[in-house]
Design an enzyme around this catalytic site. Structure first.
Site, PDB file in Angstrom:
ATOM      1  N   ARG A  36       2.733   5.461  -7.621  1.00 57.83           N
ATOM      2  CA  ARG A  36       1.446   6.006  -8.066  1.00 57.83           C
ATOM      3  C   ARG A  36       1.293   7.442  -7.582  1.00 57.83           C
ATOM      4  NH1 ARG A  36      -1.413   1.007  -5.487  1.00 57.83           N
ATOM      5  NH2 ARG A  36      -0.892  -0.642  -6.961  1.00 57.83           N
ATOM      6  N   GLU A  62       4.838   0.828   9.630  1.00 61.32           N
ATOM      7  CA  GLU A  62       5.339   0.075  10.774  1.00 61.32           C
ATOM      8  C   GLU A  62       6.801   0.369  11.087  1.00 61.32           C
ATOM      9  OE1 GLU A  62       4.545  -4.099  10.133  1.00 61.32           O
ATOM     10  OE2 GLU A  62       2.549  -3.637   9.348  1.00 61.32           O
ATOM     11  N   ASN A  63       7.570   0.782  10.062  1.00 62.10           N
ATOM     12  CA  ASN A  63       9.020   0.847  10.234  1.00 62.10           C
ATOM     13  C   ASN A  63       9.642   2.234  10.126  1.00 62.10           C
ATOM     14  OD1 ASN A  63       9.580  -2.105  10.463  1.00 62.10           O
ATOM     15  ND2 ASN A  63       8.652  -2.118   8.417  1.00 62.10           N
ATOM     16  N   GLU A 111      -2.493  -9.507   6.724  1.00 64.14           N
ATOM     17  CA  GLU A 111      -3.547  -9.789   5.761  1.00 64.14           C
ATOM     18  C   GLU A 111      -3.750 -11.288   5.568  1.00 64.14           C
ATOM     19  OE1 GLU A 111      -3.634  -6.562   2.421  1.00 64.14           O
ATOM     20  OE2 GLU A 111      -1.554  -6.753   3.079  1.00 64.14           O
ATOM     21  N   VAL A 125       6.008   0.888   5.431  1.00 71.21           N
ATOM     22  CA  VAL A 125       6.444   2.227   5.829  1.00 71.21           C
ATOM     23  C   VAL A 125       5.823   2.613   7.169  1.00 71.21           C
ATOM     24  CG1 VAL A 125       6.415   4.670   5.213  1.00 71.21           C
ATOM     25  CG2 VAL A 125       6.830   2.950   3.448  1.00 71.21           C
ATOM     26  N   HIS A 143      -2.540   2.710   5.989  1.00 70.46           N
ATOM     27  CA  HIS A 143      -1.804   1.566   5.429  1.00 70.46           C
ATOM     28  C   HIS A 143      -0.765   2.142   4.466  1.00 70.46           C
ATOM     29  CE1 HIS A 143      -1.534  -2.642   3.729  1.00 70.46           C
ATOM     30  NE2 HIS A 143      -0.959  -1.927   2.778  1.00 70.46           N
ATOM     31  N   ARG A 170      -6.809 -14.333  -1.991  1.00 70.16           N
ATOM     32  CA  ARG A 170      -6.972 -12.883  -2.029  1.00 70.16           C
ATOM     33  C   ARG A 170      -7.449 -12.498  -3.427  1.00 70.16           C
ATOM     34  NH1 ARG A 170      -2.736  -8.263  -3.270  1.00 70.16           N
ATOM     35  NH2 ARG A 170      -3.921  -6.443  -2.589  1.00 70.16           N
ATOM     36  N   LYS A 219       2.330 -15.588  -3.680  1.00 74.42           N
ATOM     37  CA  LYS A 219       2.699 -15.637  -2.269  1.00 74.42           C
ATOM     38  C   LYS A 219       1.774 -16.630  -1.586  1.00 74.42           C
ATOM     39  CE  LYS A 219       3.936 -10.710  -2.144  1.00 74.42           C
ATOM     40  NZ  LYS A 219       3.603  -9.397  -1.529  1.00 74.42           N
ATOM     41  N   MET A 269      11.461   4.185   1.118  1.00 75.82           N
ATOM     42  CA  MET A 269      11.508   5.268   2.092  1.00 75.82           C
ATOM     43  C   MET A 269      12.841   5.306   2.835  1.00 75.82           C
ATOM     44  SD  MET A 269       9.971   7.934   3.225  1.00 75.82           S
ATOM     45  CE  MET A 269       8.275   7.772   2.631  1.00 75.82           C
ATOM     46  N   ARG A 270      13.460   4.147   3.037  1.00 71.00           N
ATOM     47  CA  ARG A 270      14.754   4.122   3.715  1.00 71.00           C
ATOM     48  C   ARG A 270      15.813   4.868   2.902  1.00 71.00           C
ATOM     49  NH1 ARG A 270      14.475  -2.292   4.151  1.00 71.00           N
ATOM     50  NH2 ARG A 270      13.801  -1.795   2.022  1.00 71.00           N
TER      51      ARG A 270
END
Length: 411
Positions: free
Chosen positions: A243, A335-336, A386, A333, A210, A93, A17, A285-286
């Protein structure tokens, strides 16, 4: 004019990325992703803000060197090439910096050696990070390159929080302690939360949640981390996408002795076949919420376990901090997913926590409060960034140095 651009690289095992930012205003000049490196179905997606739209390449990209060369070519097509005199540095990173790296660090051969020494405690992440660094240094050996470590923000934890209750000699010999991860996100979000409250970070105690496919919590007192949920590896703590999070260590012995599973099989189970995915077959999650709405009991159980663990950490970190000014939800997750935020806080009114249902339901970009105006503890949604955090730390380290645009990478 001094060079003001920073290229941020996040090299995974089969992906890269990247974002190119102008540090004069934090704007993104270009973003992109190379995925499925080493496969015939590799793909590069590149977006340039000035040009607009996204370009896509499909076809085999053999390795990270080929991937970064392809990225350099895409940037060059937009007049943003790696040879640009406006490029001040490349920020990388790096997931695991151990206790050796407590702040962003200009990369030289000694730094690379130390990152490599940490591979045994980050076998899935540090090798890929190293590959990206070495490739970028080969492409621009004259340019400062900076490592920004996920673990650095958590090195302020007191020993009582960082140490496990095992023989210290064995722990020290094998570098066993709580390191924590997602540190760049926790640093950025805790600081932005203080700004949202109109206060300095030093004045605010924040619990940062987070919540993405990987998930972690941190207790931040006055801008410094004092506890975090992930440990020696990113496996400990909250229930995550794949996890397990916290687990009785004897489960591993049981699976080996009674289940006849190998260490590699147990490792794969706990890291890739557990969490939400292991509980209900989905780690989105959706999709889990859609299944709950349709009456799926297995999805509801997975969600309830996820929330139960989250509540435990919120309560624990209230105790650790003593005074909490805000709880901040962040990442995909956090944030949304309004139902996650609502459920995580429900029943915690005694701790001063509550959400306003209407404010919580609003989908909006940018930091915002979702708690009632009279709430004792603010509940916030703070989008993480980030890449901006890595770019800012990188530029702060090298951007003001004379000659930083042409200094050697080993400076």
């Amino acid at each position: 004019m001094s060079p003001s651009r920073v290229l941020v690289l996040n090299s995974g095992s089969s992906s890269v990325k990247y974002q190119l930012l102008d540090m004069r205003d934090g704007s993104r000049l270009a973003t992109g992703l190379v995925e499925r490196i080493g496969e015939q179905t590799s793909r590069l997606k590149h977006t340039c803000a000035a040009v607009g739209g996204t370009r896509e390449q499909n076809g085999p990209i053999a390795d990270h060197e080929a991937a970064l060369k392809a990225v350099a070519e895409e940037l060059a097509r937009d007049g943003l090439g790696l040879d640009s005199p406006e490029l001040a540095a490349i920020g990388h990173r790096v997931v695991h910096g151990g206790m050796f790296f407590t702040e962003p660090t200009v990369i030289d051969d000694a730094v690379l050696t130390e990152i490599e020494r940490l591979v045994p405690v980050a076998p899935l992440h540090n090798p890929a990070n190293l590959t990206g660094i070495r490739t970028a240094r080969a492409l621009r050996p004259d340019l400062p390159q900076v490592a920004v470590f996920d673990t650095a923000f958590h090195t302020t934890m007191p020993e009582a929080a960082a140490r496990y209750a095992i023989d210290p000699k064995i722990a020290d010999r094998y570098r066993i302690r709580r390191y924590g991860f997602h540190g760049t996100s926790h640093a950025y979000v805790s600081r932005e939360t203080a700004r949202l409250l109109g206060k300095a970070p030093e004045e605010v105690n924040v619990i940062v949640l987070h919540l993405g496919n990987g998930a972690s919590a941190s207790a931040v007192r006055g801008g410094r981390c004092v506890d975090t949920s992930m440990g020696l590896t990113p496996l400990e703590g909250l229930v995550m996408g794949t996890r397990s999070g916290d687990l009785d260590p004897a489960v591993i012995f049981h699976l080996a002795r009674v289940g006849g599973m190998s260490m590699d099989e147990i490792d794969t189970l706990l890291n890739k076949g557990s969490g939400l995915f292991g509980l209900c077959g989905d780690n989105d999650m959706r999709e889990i919420r859609r299944r709950i709405d349709e009456g799926d009991e297995q999805a509801k159980l997975a969600f309830d376990i996820y929330i139960h663990r989250l509540k435990k950490y919120i309560g624990a970190y209230c105790a650790v901090l003593g005074r909490v000014d805000a709880v901040a939800f962040t990442a995909g997750v956090g944030e949304n997913a309004a139902p996650v935020r609502e459920a995580a806080v429900a029943g915690l009114e005694g701790l001063g926590l509550a959400v306003d249902p209407e404010a919580n339901a609003v989908r909006a970009y940018g930091p915002r409060l979702i708690s009632p105006a009279d709430a004792r503890v603010a509940v916030a949604v703070v989008p993480t960034d980030e890449e901006l955090e890595i770019a800012e730390q990188t530029y702060a380290l090298v951007g003001s140095k004379p000659g930083s645009n042409h200094g050697g990478a080993d400076e």
